[in-house]
Write an enzyme that holds these catalytic residues in place. Structure first.
Site, short mmCIF file in Angstrom:
data_model
loop_
_atom_site.label_atom_id
_atom_site.label_comp_id
_atom_site.label_asym_id
_atom_site.label_seq_id
_atom_site.Cartn_x
_atom_site.Cartn_y
_atom_site.Cartn_z
N ASP A 50 -8.43 -11.70 0.90
CA ASP A 50 -7.38 -11.37 -0.43
C ASP A 50 -5.83 -12.15 0.65
O ASP A 50 -5.49 -13.23 1.21
CB ASP A 50 -7.09 -10.07 0.07
CG ASP A 50 -6.78 -8.87 1.60
OD1 ASP A 50 -6.68 -9.55 2.38
OD2 ASP A 50 -7.11 -8.14 1.80
N ASN A 102 -6.34 4.41 3.53
CA ASN A 102 -7.08 5.09 2.14
C ASN A 102 -9.04 4.69 1.94
O ASN A 102 -9.09 5.07 0.18
CB ASN A 102 -6.56 4.61 0.59
CG ASN A 102 -6.24 3.37 0.36
OD1 ASN A 102 -6.60 2.94 1.07
ND2 ASN A 102 -5.39 3.67 -0.70
N HIS A 139 -9.55 1.23 1.46
CA HIS A 139 -9.90 0.38 1.50
C HIS A 139 -10.30 -0.86 1.40
O HIS A 139 -9.89 -0.87 3.12
CB HIS A 139 -8.43 -0.24 -0.26
CG HIS A 139 -7.29 -0.41 1.47
ND1 HIS A 139 -5.77 -0.26 1.56
CD2 HIS A 139 -7.11 -1.35 2.23
CE1 HIS A 139 -5.05 -1.19 1.88
NE2 HIS A 139 -5.86 -1.82 2.73
N GLU A 191 -8.65 -1.02 -3.65
CA GLU A 191 -8.04 -0.32 -3.40
C GLU A 191 -8.62 1.17 -4.50
O GLU A 191 -9.93 1.33 -5.09
CB GLU A 191 -6.26 0.34 -4.06
CG GLU A 191 -5.54 -0.49 -3.77
CD GLU A 191 -4.96 -0.51 -2.50
OE1 GLU A 191 -5.31 0.72 -2.15
OE2 GLU A 191 -3.68 -0.46 -2.39
C1 GLP Z 1 -4.70 -4.83 4.55
C2 GLP Z 1 -5.79 -6.08 4.36
C3 GLP Z 1 -6.92 -5.57 4.48
C4 GLP Z 1 -7.17 -4.92 6.43
C5 GLP Z 1 -6.38 -3.58 5.96
C6 GLP Z 1 -6.03 -3.01 7.31
O1 GLP Z 1 -4.48 -3.94 3.36
N1 GLP Z 1 -5.58 -6.16 2.73
O2 GLP Z 1 -7.85 -6.41 4.41
O3 GLP Z 1 -8.31 -4.35 6.05
O4 GLP Z 1 -4.85 -3.97 5.89
O5 GLP Z 1 -5.19 -3.10 8.06
P1 GLP Z 1 -4.82 -3.14 9.84
O6 GLP Z 1 -6.61 -3.35 10.19
O7 GLP Z 1 -3.25 -3.71 9.47
O8 GLP Z 1 -5.09 -1.70 9.91
#
Ligand code: GLP
Length: 253
Positions: free
Chosen positions: A67, A136, A138, A143
């Site tokens: 992304d 959440n 995702h 989402e």
């Molecule tokens: C973001 C990214 C996801 C990632 C998520 C969790 O929203 N788009 O790909 O998995 O955050 O992030 P973190 O690993 O910092 O908790």
């Protein structure tokens, strides 16, 4: 689904790094799906160390990132492009032309998403997809409530996700409202999926993803339907899972 519970973040990162490194050595032209966020940083550090010690090479590896924020040019300090360059690509021997990340500053987003999907297909699909998980549930930026049939597409970020991700930006308002993300369908098309989660704040999403009914309200739950999916967790992220699951350290569901 296989579940590995490691003692801590280091253990989680090391297991993931070794697991994927074995596959990179086995299949030199491998296609990896990569994630951003805090969670995969330890995995990337182990890969960098392996490359520096001469035990691993990314020559021949092709990568696709999940992304990118809409509106951020690749060179923007908070873009996922910058994150990937700094935390991985600049420190390994991957060929720059084999690196693919959605561009957040394109004019025709729909055409860009389509081209991204076509590129993935052209190289034969993703062999191993690395995932983190949002609080959440995702995955990528898919989402809650999104469609299982989505390919790479434009999404509106929830307020909660923007708040969690605001730690990377100077001010909360700077967090983009939209992003381009590979869809749940693109993710499910990967031949193998490796989801990483660490920390107590992920335990609820991890529990629901593994133990509850598959639902678009918890996007990661769709991974229950994938034929080759591995969750690598630290003890805190696994803390809500029943003892039978944790005790076994590895379960088939
Ligand atoms: C973001 C990214 C996801 C990632 C998520 C969790 O929203 N788009 O790909 O998995 O955050 O992030 P973190 O690993 O910092 O908790």
């Amino acid at each position: 689904m296989e579940i590995f519970v490691e003692k801590d973040y280091e253990g989680m990162s090391l297991r993931a790094a070794q697991m994927v490194a074995i596959e990179i050595k086995r299949k030199r032209q491998i296609v990896l799906g990569l994630a951003s966020g805090n969670t995969p940083l330890g995995l990337y550090k182990y890969w960098i160390r392996m490359v520096q010690q001469g035990n691993l090479s990314f020559k021949g590896v092709t990568s696709f990132n999940l992304d990118e924020y809409l509106g951020l040019a690749p060179q923007h300090p908070q873009s996922y492009w910058t994150y990937m360059q700094e935390n991985l690509f600049c420190q390994i021997d991957i060929e720059p032309e084999h690196v693919h990340i959605p561009h957040g500053d394109v004019e025709d987003v729909a055409a860009h998403c389509l081209a991204y999907e076509q590129l993935i297909r052209q190289v034969g699909g993703i062999d191993i997809q690395i995932l983190g998980i949002g609080q959440n549930g995702h995955i990528g930026f898919n989402e809650p409530g999104g469609r299982f049939g989505n390919s790479t597409h434009l999404v509106e970020l929830t307020e909660g996700t923007r708040q969690v991700n605001s730690r990377y930006f100077l001010q909360g308002e700077d967090v983009p409202t939209h992003a381009i993300t590979m869809g749940l369908k693109s993710i499910m098309n990967a031949k193998q999926i490796v989801l990483l989660a660490a920390g107590e704040n992920k335990s609820d999403a991890v529990y629901k993803a593994i133990m509850e009914e598959v639902s678009s309200e918890l996007p990661a739950s769709v991974l229950q339907l994938h034929p080759n999916c591995v969750f690598i967790l630290d003890e805190e992220a696994a803390s809500r899972l029943p003892a039978s699951v944790q005790g076994k350290r590895e379960v088939a569901r």
